[in-house]
Design a protein around this motif. Structure first.
Motif, PDB file in Angstrom:
ATOM      1  N   UNK A  34       0.829  -1.207   0.000  1.00  8.42           N
ATOM      2  CA  UNK A  34       0.000   0.000   0.000  1.00  8.42           C
ATOM      3  C   UNK A  34       0.865   1.259   0.000  1.00  8.42           C
ATOM      4  N   UNK A  35       1.957   1.231   0.769  1.00 11.07           N
ATOM      5  CA  UNK A  35       2.874   2.377   0.797  1.00 11.07           C
ATOM      6  C   UNK A  35       3.519   2.551  -0.572  1.00 11.07           C
ATOM      7  N   UNK A  36       3.977   1.457  -1.163  1.00 13.07           N
ATOM      8  CA  UNK A  36       4.622   1.514  -2.485  1.00 13.07           C
ATOM      9  C   UNK A  36       3.661   2.073  -3.542  1.00 13.07           C
ATOM     10  N   UNK A  46      -1.237  10.663   1.098  1.00  8.52           N
ATOM     11  CA  UNK A  46      -1.695   9.273   1.119  1.00  8.52           C
ATOM     12  C   UNK A  46      -0.539   8.349   1.483  1.00  8.52           C
ATOM     13  N   UNK A  47       0.645   8.637   0.938  1.00  6.60           N
ATOM     14  CA  UNK A  47       1.827   7.828   1.234  1.00  6.60           C
ATOM     15  C   UNK A  47       2.199   7.929   2.709  1.00  6.60           C
ATOM     16  N   UNK A  48       2.115   9.131   3.269  1.00  5.78           N
ATOM     17  CA  UNK A  48       2.425   9.309   4.689  1.00  5.78           C
ATOM     18  C   UNK A  48       1.451   8.537   5.567  1.00  5.78           C
ATOM     19  N   UNK A  49       0.172   8.586   5.215  1.00  3.03           N
ATOM     20  CA  UNK A  49      -0.833   7.850   5.986  1.00  3.03           C
ATOM     21  C   UNK A  49      -0.593   6.346   5.891  1.00  3.03           C
ATOM     22  N   UNK A  79      11.682   4.079   3.078  1.00  2.00           N
ATOM     23  CA  UNK A  79      10.343   4.504   2.650  1.00  2.00           C
ATOM     24  C   UNK A  79      10.085   5.957   3.017  1.00  2.00           C
ATOM     25  N   UNK A  80      10.463   6.338   4.231  1.00  2.00           N
ATOM     26  CA  UNK A  80      10.221   7.724   4.645  1.00  2.00           C
ATOM     27  C   UNK A  80      11.076   8.687   3.827  1.00  2.00           C
TER      28      UNK A  80
END
Length: 92
Positions: A34-36, A46-49, A79-80
């Motif tokens: 989901x992050x990717x 959205x990526x941060x959430x 990722x961050x």
């Protein structure tokens, strides 16, 4: 084949633990996916959430020994950093 009662018990315990670990590993991978996808989509919020939701799940997997602590730390860091870079490119 296990001959003693204790060996049979160890086999049962190993099977249960393996199943739990497999489920936890799969769950972590789903969160990472989901992050990717959010990063690929280019939406920083959205990526941060997604990362905020994935982080406790990844830490829990590390605590349970499914993943090594440093592996989780490395993945979260990368990722961050990617999410942070996503914001820099959007502003430019």
């Amino acid at each position: 084949m296990a001959n003693t009662a204790s060996a049979r018990k160890r086999i049962r315990q190993t099977e249960k633990r393996t199943e739990r670990n497999r489920a936890r590993r799969s769950r972590v991978r789903s969160f990472l996916r989901k992050v990717e996808l959010a990063i690929a989509g280019g939406d920083k919020t959205v990526a941060q959430e997604a990362l905020r939701a994935a982080q406790p799940e990844m830490q829990r997997a590390a605590d349970k020994g499914v993943f090594h602590d440093n592996t989780v730390a490395r993945k979260l860091s990368r990722l961050s950093a990617r999410i942070k870079a996503l914001g820099a490119t959007a502003q430019a």
